[in-house]
Design an enzyme around this catalytic site. Structure first.
Site, PDB file in Angstrom:
ATOM      1  N   LYS A  42     -10.971  -7.721 -21.253  1.00  0.00           N
ATOM      2  CA  LYS A  42     -11.626  -8.062 -19.994  1.00  0.00           C
ATOM      3  C   LYS A  42     -12.858  -7.190 -19.818  1.00  0.00           C
ATOM      4  O   LYS A  42     -12.860  -6.015 -20.184  1.00  0.00           O
ATOM      5  CB  LYS A  42     -10.670  -7.841 -18.809  1.00  0.00           C
ATOM      6  CG  LYS A  42     -11.301  -8.104 -17.438  1.00  0.00           C
ATOM      7  CD  LYS A  42     -10.327  -7.816 -16.304  1.00  0.00           C
ATOM      8  CE  LYS A  42     -10.996  -8.020 -14.939  1.00  0.00           C
ATOM      9  NZ  LYS A  42     -10.090  -7.745 -13.812  1.00  0.00           N
ATOM     10  N   GLU A  52      -9.746  -3.309  -1.141  1.00  0.00           N
ATOM     11  CA  GLU A  52      -8.883  -2.840  -2.238  1.00  0.00           C
ATOM     12  C   GLU A  52      -8.572  -1.347  -2.169  1.00  0.00           C
ATOM     13  O   GLU A  52      -9.475  -0.502  -2.222  1.00  0.00           O
ATOM     14  CB  GLU A  52      -9.550  -3.159  -3.581  1.00  0.00           C
ATOM     15  CG  GLU A  52      -8.676  -2.854  -4.784  1.00  0.00           C
ATOM     16  CD  GLU A  52      -9.209  -3.455  -6.068  1.00  0.00           C
ATOM     17  OE1 GLU A  52      -8.528  -3.322  -7.099  1.00  0.00           O
ATOM     18  OE2 GLU A  52     -10.304  -4.055  -6.045  1.00  0.00           O
TER      19      GLU A  52
END
Length: 397
Positions: free
Chosen positions: A142, A195
């Site tokens: 990723k 977050e």
């Protein structure tokens, strides 16, 4: 710390916080933390020795508010900017800040909007990133690529007015933190992050990583469809699983128990749906501080990729600019080791009349340049709206 009856006296009424007395705001669902003035700055260094510098600071300077506040940059070799405030106020529960609203800035006809990199360059970078992910024998799983938009407006940007517009979203943590001044000009990182990187509260440790996103719709039926499609998306769930896997791998050796009891769930902000996983555990060693945990976890695959070193090398090659404090962390820590650190996303760096907004997207097999470009546009929306703009007004920037 001081617990005032009103917080209005802490937040200045002028357009920008005074350059010689940086102010700090961190407002979440269960507490509001304000700091004003600078008693001391933590000496610089890399993230590898950040925890030891913090510990030494509290040992050498036992008086004053028992807290350091500030920001950690994206690059692990760059120095965090943490300050010991002259005055700190921590109010439990969601507190109405009483900050002045009004215009963020006088835009006039001279407003300039510049994309860095431009949309087409970002799309090409995503394409090259996908090629790297598909290389035979490669370990890269990723990459998170970002882009920025620079705004120049007609007068100095009002930090209090930005905060007043951002706090309308109860699902995010609103923050404004000073950055190292550049010459005579003060700088701030301002944003509304959804977050949690890590929190330590006594022996308990918490994290709430997000990865995998979809745009919300004002139409109720379409909004539910978007949420259900995200929850069922194989591509987004794979992207999310990489983040959770890495965080669990880092925290497991430090904990007697570590779990994600709710599994993957949906988290909604005003503009986006996210896949999220709440993680909680109990530390083996109460001496492990929140800043140590943040230093071990940062940057997570949510803002960097996986494996970390390979993804970071790809980011530096493909993005073409320095992230600075974007995709770092903002938060606080105290001498006992407690603290909270949030991922510094959905944010902008503010300096006088200038703002630089940031947005990123996770690239995994199944991603497309068009899809990831659209995701960055959607993620810009919270900060753009705070400036009184829309994604349509920045066009294909």
């Amino acid at each position: 710390m001081v617990h005032p009856s009103t917080l209005n006296d802490i937040l200045p009424e002028d357009r920008a916080f005074p350059a010689n007395r940086p102010s700090y705001v961190l407002r979440s669902g269960d507490e509001t933390l304000l700091a004003y003035g600078v008693a001391r700055e933590l000496p610089g260094g890399t993230i590898s020795d950040l925890a030891s510098r913090v510990r030494r600071h509290f040992e050498e300077h036992p008086t004053g508010p028992d807290i350091l506040v500030g920001a950690i940059p994206y690059a692990r070799e760059a120095s965090a900017y943490l300050i010991r405030p002259e005055k700190a106020l921590r109010v439990m529960g969601r507190h109405e800040l009483g900050v002045p609203g009004g215009y963020v800035a006088s835009q006039g006809f001279g407003m300039q909007v510049t994309a860095e990199p431009p949309a087409e360059v970002f799309s090409m970078a995503v394409g090259r990133g996908l090629e790297r992910l598909c290389e035979d024998g490669g370990s890269l799983r990723k990459i998170v690529l970002s882009r920025s938009v620079r705004l120049t407006v007609g007068s100095d940007i009002s930090i209090p007015a930005l905060i007043a517009r951002l706090v309308v979203d109860d699902a995010v943590v609103t923050f404004a933190t000073p950055l190292p001044p550049r010459e005579a000009s003060s700088r701030f990182l301002v944003g509304a992050t959804p977050e949690l990187l890590v929190e330590r509260r006594g022996p308990r440790v918490f994290s709430h990583p997000l990865a995998g996103s979809a745009r919300r719709s004002p139409d109720g039926a379409r909004d539910r469809e978007a949420a259900e499609a995200l929850l069922c998306s194989g591509k987004d769930r794979r992207e999310h699983a990489l983040v959770v896997e890495q965080i669990m791998d880092v925290l497991s050796p430090l904990c007697t128990d570590l779990a994600a009891p709710d599994g993957v769930t949906l988290k909604a902000t005003r503009s986006m749906w996210h896949l999220g996983t709440r993680i909680k555990g109990t530390l083996k060693d109460i001496g492990t501080s929140s800043i140590e945990l943040a230093a071990l976890l940062h940057p997570t695959p949510a803002v960097c990729g996986m494996p970390r070193s390979e993804a970071d090398a790809a980011i530096r090659d493909l993005e073409g600019y320095d992230r600075g404090f974007y995709a770092g962390a903002v938060g606080w820590c105290d001498s006992s080791g407690d603290g909270r650190w949030y991922v510094s996303i959905r944010c902008a760096e503010i300096e006088g009349r200038h703002a630089r907004l940031y947005a990123g997207a996770g690239i995994v097999p199944g991603s497309t340049p068009e899809g990831e470009l659209a995701e960055t546009v959607h993620k810009f929306s919270a900060m753009l709206e705070a400036f009184g703009l829309s994604s349509a007004q920045i066009g294909e920037a």
